[in-house]
Enzyme design. Structure first.
Site, mmCIF file in Angstrom:
data_model
loop_
_atom_site.group_PDB
_atom_site.id
_atom_site.type_symbol
_atom_site.label_atom_id
_atom_site.label_comp_id
_atom_site.label_asym_id
_atom_site.label_seq_id
_atom_site.Cartn_x
_atom_site.Cartn_y
_atom_site.Cartn_z
ATOM 1 N N VAL A 231 39.365 -17.898 -13.612
ATOM 2 C CA VAL A 231 40.309 -18.964 -13.317
ATOM 3 C C VAL A 231 41.709 -18.557 -13.785
ATOM 4 O O VAL A 231 42.588 -19.399 -13.933
ATOM 5 C CB VAL A 231 39.899 -20.296 -13.981
ATOM 6 C CG1 VAL A 231 38.683 -20.881 -13.304
ATOM 7 C CG2 VAL A 231 39.635 -20.113 -15.478
ATOM 8 N N ARG A 233 43.984 -15.012 -13.034
ATOM 9 C CA ARG A 233 44.691 -14.415 -11.916
ATOM 10 C C ARG A 233 43.749 -13.454 -11.213
ATOM 11 O O ARG A 233 42.966 -12.750 -11.854
ATOM 12 C CB ARG A 233 45.953 -13.672 -12.392
ATOM 13 C CG ARG A 233 47.128 -14.582 -12.695
ATOM 14 C CD ARG A 233 47.674 -15.188 -11.413
ATOM 15 N NE ARG A 233 48.878 -15.972 -11.602
ATOM 16 C CZ ARG A 233 48.919 -17.287 -11.734
ATOM 17 N NH1 ARG A 233 47.783 -17.973 -11.739
ATOM 18 N NH2 ARG A 233 50.047 -17.924 -11.857
ATOM 19 N N ASP A 257 37.906 -18.508 -8.555
ATOM 20 C CA ASP A 257 38.907 -19.429 -8.013
ATOM 21 C C ASP A 257 40.174 -18.700 -7.605
ATOM 22 O O ASP A 257 41.015 -19.272 -6.917
ATOM 23 C CB ASP A 257 39.240 -20.505 -9.052
ATOM 24 C CG ASP A 257 40.162 -21.575 -8.507
ATOM 25 O OD1 ASP A 257 39.808 -22.195 -7.486
ATOM 26 O OD2 ASP A 257 41.243 -21.787 -9.091
ATOM 27 N N GLU A 262 44.997 -13.407 -1.494
ATOM 28 C CA GLU A 262 44.785 -14.806 -1.131
ATOM 29 C C GLU A 262 45.575 -15.146 0.127
ATOM 30 O O GLU A 262 46.736 -14.746 0.251
ATOM 31 C CB GLU A 262 45.214 -15.720 -2.288
ATOM 32 C CG GLU A 262 44.342 -15.561 -3.531
ATOM 33 C CD GLU A 262 44.692 -16.546 -4.637
ATOM 34 O OE1 GLU A 262 45.582 -17.402 -4.420
ATOM 35 O OE2 GLU A 262 44.101 -16.459 -5.714
ATOM 36 N N HIS A 281 41.676 -21.275 -5.008
ATOM 37 C CA HIS A 281 42.756 -21.375 -6.003
ATOM 38 C C HIS A 281 43.096 -22.856 -6.236
ATOM 39 O O HIS A 281 44.248 -23.285 -6.083
ATOM 40 C CB HIS A 281 43.990 -20.603 -5.537
ATOM 41 C CG HIS A 281 44.900 -20.233 -6.672
ATOM 42 N ND1 HIS A 281 45.664 -19.082 -6.667
ATOM 43 C CD2 HIS A 281 45.177 -20.844 -7.854
ATOM 44 C CE1 HIS A 281 46.378 -19.011 -7.789
ATOM 45 N NE2 HIS A 281 46.085 -20.075 -8.526
ATOM 46 N N SER A 283 41.222 -24.780 -8.961
ATOM 47 C CA SER A 283 40.493 -25.263 -10.130
ATOM 48 C C SER A 283 41.305 -26.251 -10.953
ATOM 49 O O SER A 283 40.740 -27.112 -11.631
ATOM 50 C CB SER A 283 40.057 -24.096 -11.018
ATOM 51 O OG SER A 283 41.177 -23.375 -11.503
#
Length: 325
Positions: A231, A233, A257, A262, A281, A283
């Site tokens: 959670v 990077r 996450d 991304e 992404h 959380s």
């Protein structure tokens, strides 16, 4: 800031403007800008609010920052704006530390329990209308290493500890008697300590020292059957090495996450792995999180206008706000 002149505030916001900005608009000249408009917005601006905290537009527009004194980013991580010119400048950098702590901790507790109780397996069986009795795991009595001892890591430690897990932290400096972790081991000795834990949670800030810290060597050092949660990077992890550790069965599962790339590409093997939980992404993104981010900025804006000390000042040499437990 001092004086009676109305400050000029540039806001990098993409297509979505931040909410609740009316009080700030009454106190400043506000220039909202998408990435391609940022250079024009920065010329003559006293402050920059990076509301679009995933944008990488600031380094390319920095040449136009001819009067900037303060930059605030609407996230806990500052890596999108941590480039040499900013680091070497006199511009004060602040972040939004504190907004996401509890929500991310709840996410981590949730995925730890979801794995232990095999909720994903129950859902698959439900979809098949298959009644299959299984035994699941206890969470109490298992061990977790939280890599990153800032406020988010501390919130995670408190929640995991509340369900009976034995939690240790990994940070810059080894120490005993920490109020949230009890024991903290040095991150530079990470591979030596990884075999001791059932769950490893990555929440460290992204710096040159932490980039790629979870690689083949680190995953091989983890306890067979351990689970990994990221959670922090995406760039903390070498994704290919994680995939190999999961495919080979050395790790029994991962909850992710954040990712090196991304959105996670459709062709990524992580999507199809039954022992992997993927989230986008999100959380820390609870209902009302955007308003909370603006509240943090508004408080600092009032402080800045009044010449008072700012909150969440980032040490630009370290890349994060130093913690003082």
């Amino acid at each position: 800031m001092s004086g009676t002149e109305s400050p000029v505030l540039a806001v990098l916001c993409g297509d979505r403007r931040p909410p609740d900005m009316e009080p700030i608009e009454r106190a400043a000249t506000v220039r909202y800008a998408r990435a391609d408009e940022l250079p024009d917005a920065l010329r003559g601006a006293d402050a920059l609010f990076v509301y679009d905290f995933l944008s990488r537009a600031v380094p390319g527009a920095w040449h136009a920052a001819d009067r900037l004194r303060w930059l605030h980013i609407a996230s806990a991580g500052v890596d999108p704006v941590m480039f040499p010119e900013l680091r070497d400048s006199d511009v004060v950098l602040t972040n939004s530390r504190g907004v996401f702590d509890s929500a991310i901790a709840e996410y981590v507790l949730g995925v730890v329990i979801a794995f232990a109780k095999d909720f994903a397996g129950s859902l698959r069986l439900q979809q098949q209308r298959a009644w299959r009795h299984r035994e699941t795991e206890r969470v109490a009595g298992t061990s977790a290493l939280v890599v990153g001892t800032g406020p988010i890591g501390r919130a995670i430690a408190r929640l995991l500890g509340a369900v009976g897990m034995r939690v240790t932290g990994a940070g810059r400096r080894a120490r005993d008697g920490d109020p949230d972790f009890g024991r903290v081991v040095a991150s530079e000795d990470l591979t030596r300590h990884l075999p001791d834990f059932d769950v490893v949670v990555a929440v460290a800030p992204l710096t040159e020292q932490t980039r790629g810290m979870f690689d083949a060597r680190a995953f091989a050092a983890m306890r067979p059957g351990a689970r990994f949660v990221n959670v922090g990077r995406g760039e903390l992890v070498v994704t290919e090495d994680l995939v190999s550790a999961l495919r080979g069965g050395h790790l029994s599962g991962a909850a992710l996450d954040v990712f090196e790339q991304e959105p996670l590409p459709p062709e990524s093997p992580l999507w199809a792995m039954e022992n992997v939980l993927v989230s986008a992404h999100m959380s820390g993104d609870f209902v009302g999180w955007r308003n909370a981010l603006v509240e943090v900025f508004a408080d600092n804006f009032a402080r800045w206008c009044g010449g008072r000390p700012l909150r969440n000042v980032v040490d630009k040499r370290l890349g994060y706000v130093p913690s003082t437990p």
